[in-house]
Design an enzyme around this catalytic site. Structure first.
Site, PDB file in Angstrom:
ATOM      1  N   THR A  12       0.822  -1.211   0.000  1.00 33.93           N
ATOM      2  CA  THR A  12       0.000   0.000   0.000  1.00 33.93           C
ATOM      3  C   THR A  12       0.855   1.259   0.000  1.00 33.93           C
ATOM      4  OG1 THR A  12      -1.749  -1.199   1.111  1.00 33.93           O
ATOM      5  CG2 THR A  12      -1.819   1.184   1.310  1.00 33.93           C
ATOM      6  N   TYR A  25      -8.156   0.931  -3.656  1.00 38.13           N
ATOM      7  CA  TYR A  25      -6.885   1.288  -4.284  1.00 38.13           C
ATOM      8  C   TYR A  25      -6.197   0.047  -4.808  1.00 38.13           C
ATOM      9  CZ  TYR A  25      -4.685  -0.606  -0.122  1.00 38.13           C
ATOM     10  OH  TYR A  25      -4.285  -1.456   0.865  1.00 38.13           O
ATOM     11  N   THR A  91       1.726  -4.368   4.367  1.00 39.07           N
ATOM     12  CA  THR A  91       1.623  -4.647   5.804  1.00 39.07           C
ATOM     13  C   THR A  91       1.003  -6.008   6.107  1.00 39.07           C
ATOM     14  OG1 THR A  91      -0.487  -3.478   5.882  1.00 39.07           O
ATOM     15  CG2 THR A  91       1.483  -2.205   6.432  1.00 39.07           C
ATOM     16  N   ASP A  92       0.295  -6.580   5.125  1.00 36.03           N
ATOM     17  CA  ASP A  92      -0.430  -7.825   5.409  1.00 36.03           C
ATOM     18  C   ASP A  92       0.492  -8.951   5.862  1.00 36.03           C
ATOM     19  OD1 ASP A  92      -2.744  -6.536   4.686  1.00 36.03           O
ATOM     20  OD2 ASP A  92      -3.008  -7.585   2.774  1.00 36.03           O
ATOM     21  N   LYS A 164       0.262  -7.734  12.927  1.00 41.51           N
ATOM     22  CA  LYS A 164      -0.745  -6.761  12.485  1.00 41.51           C
ATOM     23  C   LYS A 164      -2.031  -7.011  13.262  1.00 41.51           C
ATOM     24  CE  LYS A 164      -2.720  -4.767   8.281  1.00 41.51           C
ATOM     25  NZ  LYS A 164      -2.798  -4.779   6.807  1.00 41.51           N
ATOM     26  N   GLU A 285      -3.733 -29.050  27.858  1.00 44.70           N
ATOM     27  CA  GLU A 285      -4.970 -29.833  27.730  1.00 44.70           C
ATOM     28  C   GLU A 285      -4.800 -30.982  26.752  1.00 44.70           C
ATOM     29  OE1 GLU A 285      -8.959 -27.983  27.842  1.00 44.70           O
ATOM     30  OE2 GLU A 285      -7.872 -26.092  27.705  1.00 44.70           O
TER      31      GLU A 285
HETATM   32  N1  LIG Z   1      -1.558  -1.899   3.995  1.00 48.30           N
HETATM   33  C1  LIG Z   1      -1.082  -2.776   3.123  1.00 48.30           C
HETATM   34  O1  LIG Z   1       0.049  -2.708   2.752  1.00 48.30           O
HETATM   35  C2  LIG Z   1      -2.029  -3.869   2.690  1.00 48.30           C
HETATM   36  C3  LIG Z   1      -1.717  -4.522   1.369  1.00 48.30           C
HETATM   37  N2  LIG Z   1      -2.708  -5.487   1.050  1.00 48.30           N
HETATM   38  C4  LIG Z   1      -0.383  -5.230   1.373  1.00 48.30           C
HETATM   39  O2  LIG Z   1      -0.056  -5.933   2.271  1.00 48.30           O
HETATM   40  O3  LIG Z   1       0.319  -5.112   0.420  1.00 48.30           O
END
Ligand SMILES: NC(=O)C[C@H](N)C(=O)O
Length: 328
Positions: A12, A25, A91-92, A164, A285
């Site tokens: 992103t 996007y 970020t994923d 995340k 458990e």
């Molecule tokens: N915020 C992000 O970067 C999400 C995106 N889908 C990615 O991981 O490339």
């Protein structure tokens, strides 16, 4: 000035939207030069070089890209072409790429991942300041020896600990239990601690870019989880299975039996948890000793998958794999 090399992978932070207020996007469209040029004052922080490594949303990161990325980072440091490396990343799956590099990069020099939650064309993008801080960390001699670092939203996380926590919030990255490695404020860096577990030069793991990583599947546990998913995964060729278990890594009784069956035929089964904090201990458990299972200790399912892949690639047996989960 320190020399910082930026490896841009997409995400992103390089995303573009049809309008500044459109929540929809496309990830990864902007090239590395546009990313660098978009950050005021960045070239005064370090002597910068940039390289377009890939242009993917990090949902499309995969084993093969990881292997090539690790080889590239190691090659840059071995050839003394950079004092620090920044990886712009979605970020994923940044936590997985980060942990992988944390274990297989063989240098004390900083590897810093950053990204953003809003695309570059947003009304209020978070990427530029994140990149500014990431380059500042990568340029900082004090960052050496701290393994792979995720620098985002003014926080510095160890790649081992970070995860995340929100699908959309700019403040999405947290390090449950372990806490922050430090903070960054417009390039002013403070460190609170060193990573607590072995990494980079102290890690026993290394990778060759041409050798594929073993298949490890993650199965998500839930009430009424069908046991045949376990058999399906094993018969599709998984050498390892990570369970995102309920609670303390639990699974329904029938699933536990199926896991014991595949474990007895040589598949390594690691019990992690779908719960976002807390440890998964042995023989709580479920009778791990009797069923032949490994407990993930502190690693979440996606990080357990990374460590299990590296353990299997190294040919470790179950007992040693359990030790590795305690150690790393
Ligand atoms: N915020 C992000 O970067 C999400 C995106 N889908 C990615 O991981 O490339």
């Amino acid at each position: 000035m320190s020399r910082v090399h930026i490896l841009a992978t997409g995400g992103t932070i390089a995303g573009t939207a049809p309008s500044p207020v459109d929540p929809g996007y496309r990830s990864g469209g902007l090239g590395v030069s546009a990313l660098i040029d978009g950050v005021h004052g960045l070239r005064s922080v370090a002597t910068l070089t940039g390289e377009q490594f890939s242009q993917v949303g990090s949902q499309d990161m995969n084993d093969s890209l990881w292997l090539t990325l690790a080889a590239r980072v190691n090659a840059l440091f071995t050839a003394n072409e950079a004092d620090g490396i920044v990886i712009t990343h979605g970020t994923d799956t940044a936590e997985e790429t980060g942990f992988f590099l944390h274990l297989v990069v063989k240098s004390q020099r900083p590897v810093v991942l950053t990204g953003s939650m809003r695309p570059a064309t947003s009304l209020s993008p978070d990427g530029p300041l994140n990149l500014f801080n990431a380059v500042s960390v990568a340029a900082d001699p004090q960052a050496r020896g701290r393994g792979a670092i995720v620098a985002i939203n003014d926080d510095l996380h160890s790649a081992r600990d970070v995860t995340k926590s929100s699908t959309t919030d700019v403040q999405t990255f947290v390090s449950p239990g372990a806490g922050l490695l430090g903070t960054a404020s417009y390039g002013r860096i403070r460190y609170f601690r060193h990573p607590t577990h072995p990494h980079t030069g102290d890690s026993e793991f290394s990778v060759e870019s041409e050798v594929a990583l073993p298949r490890v599947d993650i199965l998500y546990a839930h009430a009424n989880m069908p046991a045949d998913l376990v058999r399906a995964s094993a018969s599709l060729g998984a050498q390892g299975i990570v369970i995102a278990g309920v609670g303390n890594g639990n699974v329904p009784t029938e699933v536990a039996q199926a896991l014991a069956d595949v474990a007895s035929s040589g598949v390594i089964v690691v019990r992690s948890s779908r719960v976002s904090s807390g440890d998964v201990g042995r023989n709580i458990e479920l009778d791990d000793d009797g069923l032949g299972l490994v407990a993930s200790d502190q690693l979440n399912p996606q990080k357990s998958r990374v460590l299990l892949q590296l353990c299997l690639a190294r040919g470790l047996q179950r007992g040693h794999i359990q030790d590795a989960f305690y150690r790393y």
